[in-house]
Design an enzyme around this catalytic site. Structure first.
Site, short mmCIF file in Angstrom:
data_model
loop_
_atom_site.label_atom_id
_atom_site.label_comp_id
_atom_site.label_asym_id
_atom_site.label_seq_id
_atom_site.Cartn_x
_atom_site.Cartn_y
_atom_site.Cartn_z
N TYR A 1 0.82 -1.21 0.00
CA TYR A 1 0.00 0.00 0.00
C TYR A 1 0.86 1.26 0.00
O TYR A 1 0.33 2.37 -0.16
CB TYR A 1 -0.91 0.04 1.23
N HIS B 1 0.54 -11.75 0.59
CA HIS B 1 -0.50 -10.89 0.02
C HIS B 1 -1.30 -11.58 -1.10
O HIS B 1 -2.52 -11.46 -1.16
CB HIS B 1 0.13 -9.59 -0.50
N ILE C 1 -12.64 -5.48 7.54
CA ILE C 1 -11.74 -4.33 7.61
C ILE C 1 -12.23 -3.22 6.68
O ILE C 1 -11.56 -2.85 5.71
CB ILE C 1 -10.29 -4.73 7.26
N LYS D 1 -12.86 0.25 4.98
CA LYS D 1 -12.01 1.43 4.86
C LYS D 1 -12.88 2.68 4.74
O LYS D 1 -13.84 2.70 3.98
CB LYS D 1 -11.12 1.32 3.62
N SER D 2 -12.54 3.69 5.51
CA SER D 2 -13.13 5.01 5.29
C SER D 2 -12.15 6.06 5.79
O SER D 2 -11.51 5.89 6.83
CB SER D 2 -14.47 5.17 6.01
N VAL D 3 -12.07 7.15 5.05
CA VAL D 3 -11.22 8.27 5.47
C VAL D 3 -12.04 9.32 6.22
O VAL D 3 -11.49 10.31 6.68
CB VAL D 3 -10.52 8.92 4.25
N ARG E 1 -18.16 8.12 9.04
CA ARG E 1 -18.33 6.77 8.50
C ARG E 1 -17.52 5.74 9.29
O ARG E 1 -17.97 4.61 9.49
CB ARG E 1 -17.93 6.74 7.02
N ASN F 1 -19.21 2.54 10.99
CA ASN F 1 -18.73 1.20 10.68
C ASN F 1 -18.41 0.40 11.95
O ASN F 1 -18.43 -0.83 11.93
CB ASN F 1 -17.47 1.27 9.80
#
Length: 294
Positions: A63, A125, A247, A249-251, A255, A259
């Site tokens: 990432y 991965h 898992i 994802k939110s920035v 949210r 979650n």
């Protein structure tokens, strides 16, 4: 709605169940994913999640933001001492660095970037069956665990044939298999194989990057309206009830908060079955038989 006081944060963290793993460890069922967030941008995202009560961060060398995650952990005190013990931290090996010596060297670099002494889970991965090195990689992973630098060993995107090959070469089943899993791509064969062999299932893209929010001609939205929650919370609740690790994802802080807030309601059997019925034939992401990442 949750606040961010110490009491509220403690309550949020305590609400999330832990999933028992085949190695004796236990992982928080909800974590924060940090895919597709740049190295600078990931710092406030992780800091906010920790403030809200997240105690599980899922990252990866591929990432390209491990350094940012590390800065967030250092800034919040979650990289050392008692705070570190409260956090489940996952990272993943780049596919290009699979192999025994290369995996050990890559792990050293990840620890340095993350500013920690150990990670809770280290994962392969992608299986890369066209350039299979998972057996030798796994032997390096076992050394890291024996040295106390990793607690749990996992894989991502492994199909049953890959899990069997790894077991044939090493004698081990991983503790966790992280796969693409959401209402319209449920991978029931993979999930069943994992359950039969004591491998916990972890879902990435648990909402198909938002596409499943509108699945089934409004099925999710109708259920959400009944419970006065968001469509995202309905899908995450479905995962929780299935025993799946997730898992999302939110920035965005609100949210992230939502979650984590999926324990104040439950789906009826009919609602759960309606979401089960959304399963489809097409994945949203990449094919493990052909894809390599980083």
């Amino acid at each position: 709605m949750l606040g961010t006081s110490d009491l509220a944060v403690a309550a949020a963290a305590a609400t999330v169940p832990h999933i028992a793993l085949n190695d004796g460890n236990a992982i928080p069922q909800i974590g924060l994913g940090v895919l597709r967030i740049d190295d600078e941008g990931v710092v406030p995202v992780v800091e906010t999640a920790l403030k809200l009560g997240y105690r599980h961060i899922d990252g990866a060398a591929g990432y390209n933001n491990e350094a940012g995650v590390g800065r967030a952990l250092a800034a919040t005190g979650f990289n050392t001492g008692e705070q570190r013990k409260k956090l489940w931290l996952t990272t993943k090996l780049r596919d290009s660095q699979q192999g025994y010596d290369s995996a050990l060297a890559a792990f050293d670099e990840s620890l340095k970037l993350l500013q920690v002494d150990y990670v809770d889970m280290y994962m392969i991965h992608w299986p890369t069956p066209f350039e299979w090195r998972s057996g030798e990689t796994w032997k390096a992973f076992r050394k890291l665990r024996e040295d106390g630098r990793v607690k749990t060993l996992g894989v991502c995107n492994f199909l049953p044939e890959h899990l069997e090959r790894l077991h044939d070469e090493t004698g081990d089943w991983p503790a966790v298999n992280q796969i693409e899993l959401h209402p319209t791509w449920q991978q029931r064969g993979v999930v069943e194989f994992c359950q039969q062999h004591g491998i916990a299932v972890e879902a990435y893209s648990p909402m198909a990057r938002g596409a499943d929010l509108n699945a089934g001609n409004g099925t999710i939205a109708k259920i959400a309206q009944v419970h006065n929650v968001s469509p995202a919370q309905v899908i995450l609740r479905w995962h929780i009830e299935n025993g799946t690790i997730i898992i999302p994802k939110s920035v965005h802080e609100e949210r992230q908060r939502q979650n984590l807030d999926v324990f104040g309601f439950a789906l009826t059997l009919e609602e759960h079955a309606a979401i089960d019925a959304l399963d489809g034939p097409k994945r949203a992401g990449h094919d493990p038989l052909t894809f390599t990442y980083a």
